[in-house]
Structures are given as C-alpha cells and as structure tokens.
Design an enzyme around this catalytic site. Sequence first.
Site, PDB file in Angstrom:
ATOM      1  N   VAL A 152       0.952  -1.179   0.007  1.00 58.03           N
ATOM      2  CA  VAL A 152      -0.048  -0.185   0.080  1.00 58.03           C
ATOM      3  C   VAL A 152       0.986   1.417   0.078  1.00 58.03           C
ATOM      4  CG1 VAL A 152      -1.857   1.279   1.135  1.00 58.03           C
ATOM      5  CG2 VAL A 152      -1.740  -1.240   1.366  1.00 58.03           C
TER       6      VAL A 152
ATOM      7  N   LYS B 133      -6.099  -1.629  -2.379  1.00 56.76           N
ATOM      8  CA  LYS B 133      -5.204  -0.803  -1.109  1.00 56.76           C
ATOM      9  C   LYS B 133      -6.268  -0.599   0.090  1.00 56.76           C
ATOM     10  CE  LYS B 133      -1.693   0.568  -4.150  1.00 56.76           C
ATOM     11  NZ  LYS B 133      -1.299   1.621  -5.047  1.00 56.76           N
TER      12      LYS B 133
END
Length: 433
Positions: free
Chosen positions: A137, A210
């Site tokens: 992420v 994400k």
Amino acid sequence: MPLADRRPLRIALLGCGVVGTEVARVLTSDAEEFARRIGAPVELVGIAVRRAGRRRDLDVPEELFTTDAMGLVTRGDVDVVIEVIGGIEPARELILAALEHGASVVTANKALLAEDGETLYEAAAKAERDLYYEAAVAGAIPIVRPLRESLAGDRVTRVLGIVNGTTNFILDAMSTTGAGFADALDEAQRLGYAEADPTADVEGFDAAAKAAILAGLAFHTRVTISDVHREGITEVTAADVRSAEEIGSVVKLLAICELDAEGAVSARVHPAMIPTSHPLASVRGAYNAVFVESEGAGQLMFYGPGAGGAPTASAVLGDVVTVAQHRLAGISGVGESAHASLEIVPIGRARTRYHVAIDVDDRPGVLSAVAQAFAAHDVSIKTVRQEGHGGDAQLVVVTHEAEDAALSATVADVRELDMVRGVSSVMRVEGVS
C-alpha cells in the site's frame, strides 16, 4: 559472536522486475550494512524469474537465477522469501509453500492480500512465521505498520487516502492545464506514469485493493476487495474539474474507509471533490498520501512517493530487516487482527455531501420542482446556483450530508422531471467538516 561467524540468513527473491531488481541490487551491494542492521550476514540464495538468460542490469552471479520458483521456496534452507511477482497465481501457491517449508514472507502483492489475505494469514499463523507487506500500500509511505502496530492501542475512525499515483497525476494535470481525461492520460503514459493498459489504475481496481487492506488493518475486520465500492476516473470531465474549482475544491480519486454511526465499516473508492484547504488537496503529481483520523492521536497524514522501483524496494527492505531480526530471535511478529468482525455496509449506507449538475429548461418552476425532488428523499440542499441561459441552462446543487442511497433515488427522480434534460454530473464532496 562476531557477525562473520554467524550463520547467514538466506533470502529468496520471487520476481526481478523494476522492484525486484532494486531489491536484489541493494541486498547485494549493501550486504555489510544489512548484516549490521539485522545482526547476521544476509545471503541472496536465488532469484526466480520467468525467462532464463535475459539480460538484466544487475551485478549478481548468473547461477542465482532460476525459472523453478517452487523449487526455490521449498528447498528448506530459506529463511525469508520476498514476493514481488504480483497477481493471484502463482503468487498465492508460492507464498503458501514458502510458509509451509519454514520461511517467513515479505510481499508487495496488494491484489492477493485484498482477495485472499485470510488464507495467507492463517498459513503464517500455523507455520509461526511472519507475513509482512508494507510495500503493498502506497509504496515507500509507512502506513501498514502504523495502522498494524503504532495505532493498535487507539481507535481509528477514518482513513482517507490518495493511493494511486497514476490517477493522481492525471487529475492533477486536468486541474492545472485544463486538459480532458484522454489528453491527461496520454501525457501520463508518455512520461511513464501510466501503463500501456491503464485499466487497473484508471478504473480504480488498484486503489480498491489498497482500500481493502487499509480497512482491515484500521478496523480489525476482514475486508476483501469485493467489499469495496469502486468507481474510476474515466468519466471525470474538464467541466467537473472546473466546477470543483468554483466551490474551492479539487478532484481526487479517494480511498475512503470509515466507521459509520452504528460502528459498521464502509470502504469505497471513487473520484470526489475535496476542499483546497484539506491537506490531501495539495498532493500533486504521482505522489500518494493517507490521512488517518483516530480518537486518541487525532489527525495524522502520511505522504510520499507511492510507486517506483526504489521507493517500493525501500518498503520491502524495511520489512526484510524486521522479519530477519525476528528469525534470529526465534519469534514472529504481529499477525492478523480481525477480532472486531464488524459489519461491512454497502455504498448505499455511506454518508457524504454531493455536487450535482442538472441540465434544465430555462423557465419558471424548475428550481421548485428540483428542490421538491431532493426534499422527497430527505436530501437537504446547501447551495444551488444557475449557470447559463436558454438551451445551456444548468442548475448546480451542493447538498448537505446524506445517504448515498437517498441521493441515488433523488437523481433518478430528477431525471424523470419534464423540465430536466439530463443530469450531467454527480460527484461526492469529501473532507468537509
């Protein structure tokens, strides 16, 4: 015991693309420094690639390269496996095999974690090995560890982020140059910020993966990509960007994970207008930023490069140091935290504000009819203005906070009014206190 006398920690690398090449380069060129940080020598024992014999800008012995990824992760003497090949399979099979054969795993695979993180977590717990994924992420930005560890004693209530550099570059270009989506995408591709096939980015799939990871970490609840409402930026127009400017805002693709008033989880990705006074509004180009709100720490923002070989490798290598230290100590680190098991609600229950552009006939009674449609669904109007005259007349409505389902029903009714030619734009407005 001197470092040189300690058994080397053996590392296997799966993938040698942009990120993998940078990881291998740093591990080999800075081996002595990594040994001091970890407390033992490190040895890169193999690099799994798809094609053997391909020329690579990497100064490592040719015999390290192998096309037998499964053989590499199951050889039994590997301490840490780094997975940067991406995708679902064979990555999932390889990670599970690595854990089963005693290796800890560092991965950057957001798609796999968002689709089937539960299986990976369970395998790591069963093997008593680490599964770390800071690079999954926002590239180099440290956000996974703060949510997973630093804020573990706090109650996070909202995560609001720009987590895809390609879409941020495109929307920033549209804002600063007045370009349309197609021209801004062409420029992003020319400069290397967008892939030849940009679908995963511009349609929001990358950001949605994400968002699933961030929501799971923030709210201690299993969230998969199928739980995330997703909209891309392909329908954002230059007119939308200009409308945002007129209300003191900019358009961003946002990943939003939050707790509602009943304590349920909402996770969504979509373009939204955000006030220029909000910290995320100043995130330019291909950069990423994540804004976290919690009861104890208050508001926190994490900002930096969200992609690229060196930034992503930085996050991977940070995890490698931690995982390697755990192997030396004979322990494993933080595992999955999904004890809360909160309800995950659909987009219809999400609450926010809206900017609605309605093409109307320029005649008396239009505003009253439109206002009645909004009132019928309990959607309160904050401001309304008319732009243009005659055949170009348009009403621009900005609402107070309302449920998404109520706004959708309102727009459906507005479209049926005989004095309405069409609803040209509906965009959420976020970040307004």
